[in-house]
Design a protein around this motif. Structure first.
Motif: not given
Lengths: 257, 265
Positions: A59, A62, A136, A139-140, A143, A189, A192, A195-196
């Protein structure tokens, strides 16, 4: 509020039950007398701790990479920007296992950058770093999407005013733009992070699975199903609870701002 | 009053989505009835089998379809434990072929096997290395070399339990860099060169073709993996299910399995 057509409530209710019923089914299947024993086994604790650690780091990555990326996409215009945006957001719709294969062919031992990394003494394969990279990667875009949306909605009026009053670009960014889009940044955030935490496909394809090193909670759940369904259900509930806390946090963050 | 009929119709929209499904249900019930009455047109036999049986059971399915007019064989491949869990939860299945006895035992424990399960094949482990064997592996003992990226299955899945058994029998303790979910995950990590060596079944090495090289080792005999098969209880196609099991156990079926590297039961 009374303007909604009444028939709309039927599919809305079906939709809500479709999401909520399976969650209720998990709760119904939990072996409550043994719940604590099941979720506090060494493997479970290692997996939960690894998941929280790696999701935290990814995170952070990200934010560090995604905020500038969203700024560039929202506040500048250049040839091929639309294409770049689509490509950067690709992991949103890509099956994570495809992401894992792509990462493998980039950072794996025989990948695009793998040999250069090996010369530097870095081996990504089967390491916790590989888990962070997989998380990452997937998840990126979450964000970037929410922040870019917030930036476009906020518009540039205040930024223009601040600049006309003599503020330099970095000051405008720090004192005007970022505070203005903070709710979007917070929800991006949190998304993200969530999701991670749930990442599975890219991790198992790219990072492998070893207790304490690469076996995150979703991988542990998937593996436990093989022999111990009760433990898998109990751990699933833990993941659901963590997700609920994360979402609650995101809602609160948005509400207070 | 004019907009009302439209609203009423809209209310029916979700039902329209469900109706075709209901239609399907009726159709299959009809066909099943027709077979019971001696018809025999367009019957589907659902065979669920361990992932390692994919290519062999596809061939067996074709043979069965040729030998039985109007029967189509639906094949469903996944990890044995996934499959047995699905059957217990009520997924449609007429025949179940497992990659190990432990998962077949789960089926019999639930009284869901129509007959006593029968072993139809065996499989042993082999060391898989990337083409050219970059790490120079020649024996099982070589797998313990420090710095070697060894990948095995997790002990929770059949191939991992076999790996553990072989290591115990050889008095060697393995320190893998990853314990994968399935034997295919091990194979792909070896084939991509990510791992220096992996423990997979003989049949996986054969199926992988040029992607990996196999190294036989004498200690592999310590663990013989048995594949049992059984018709599933309450099948609407009980006779066909029994026929399919018979085909797998017949000389023809055994030849197809032997060609893929499986051992005799």
């Amino acid at each position: 509020m009374r303007s909604l057509p009444r028939w709309l409530y039927v599919p809305a209710l079906v939709g809500a039950s479709f999401v909520l019923l399976p969650l209720a089914a998990i709760v119904a299947r939990v072996d409550w007398p043994n719940f604590l024993t099941l979720v506090t086994s060494e493997g479970s604790r290692d997996a939960l701790w690894l998941s929280l650690r790696t999701s935290g780091v990814s995170t952070l990555l990200c934010v560090v990479l995604g905020v500038p990326l969203a700024m560039v996409l929202a506040r500048t215009s250049f040839r091929g920007q639309g294409l770049l945006r689509s490509l950067v957001l690709l992991p949103l719709v890509l099956p994570p296992v495809v992401g894992g294969i792509a990462l493998l062919y980039t950072f794996g031992r025989r990948g695009l950058l793998g040999e250069s990394l090996e010369v530097l003494g870095l081996q990504v394969a089967f390491s916790t770093a590989a888990v962070v990279m997989a998380q990452t990667f997937v998840a990126l875009p979450f964000l970037v999407v929410s922040l870019e949306g917030a930036l476009r909605t906020a518009g540039t009026r205040y930024e223009v005013v601040a600049a006309s009053l003599g503020a330099g670009p970095s000051t405008v960014l720090r004192r005007v733009t970022l505070p203005m889009v903070l709710p979007g940044l917070v929800s991006g955030t949190v998304l993200a992070f969530a999701r991670s935490l749930g990442e599975f496909g890219a991790t198992i394809t790219f990072a492998g699975s070893l207790q304490g090193t690469t076996r995150t909670l979703p991988l542990e759940i998937y593996l436990r199903r093989e022999t111990d369904a009760d433990a898998a259900v109990a751990l699933s509930l833990v993941l659901v609870l963590v997700a609920v806390v994360v979402i609650g946090f995101a809602r609160q963050g948005r509400g207070s701002l | 009053m004019t907009p009302l009929p439209v609203r009423r119709l809209a209310l029916l929209a979700p039902l329209l989505l469900v109706l075709p499904l209901a239609g399907c249900g009726d159709d299959s019930a009809d066909t099943a009835g027709a077979v019971g009455a001696g018809g025999g047109e367009d019957v589907t036999l659902t065979v669920v089998a361990a992932a390692s049986l994919t290519s062999t059971f596809e061939q067996l399915g074709e043979v069965f379809e040729q030998e039985n007019d109007g029967v189509s064989v639906d094949l469903n491949f996944a990890g044995s434990s996934d499959l047995v869990a699905q059957i217990i939860e009520g997924a449609p299945a007429d025949v179940f072929a497992s990659a190990d006895t432990a998962n077949m035992d789960k089926l019999t424990a639930e009284d869901l096997a129509a007959q006593e399960p029968q072993d139809f094949a065996t499989n042993v482990l082999q060391i898989a290395v990337p083409p050219g064997n970059p790490a120079g592996i020649t024996s099982f003992q070589d797998l313990t070399e420090p710095g070697l990226a060894l990948v095995v299955c997790a002990p929770e899945v059949p191939c991992g339990a076999a790996a553990q058994g072989v290591a115990d029998a050889a008095g060697v303790s393995l320190a893998p860099v990853s314990e994968e979910q399935s034997v295919t995950d091990v194979r792909t990590k070896v084939a991509s060169g990510e791992a220096d060596a992996g423990l997979v079944y003989v049949t996986d090495v054969i199926a992988a073709g040029d992607d990996v090289e196999g190294i036989l080792f004498p200690e592999s005999d310590a663990v013989l993996n048995r594949y049992p098969i059984a018709p599933v209880a309450d099948s609407e196609q009980a006779d066909l299910a029994a026929d399919f099991v018979e085909l797998v156990l017949s000389a023809e079926g055994q030849q197809i399995l032997a060609d893929a590297g499986f051992g005799a039961p």
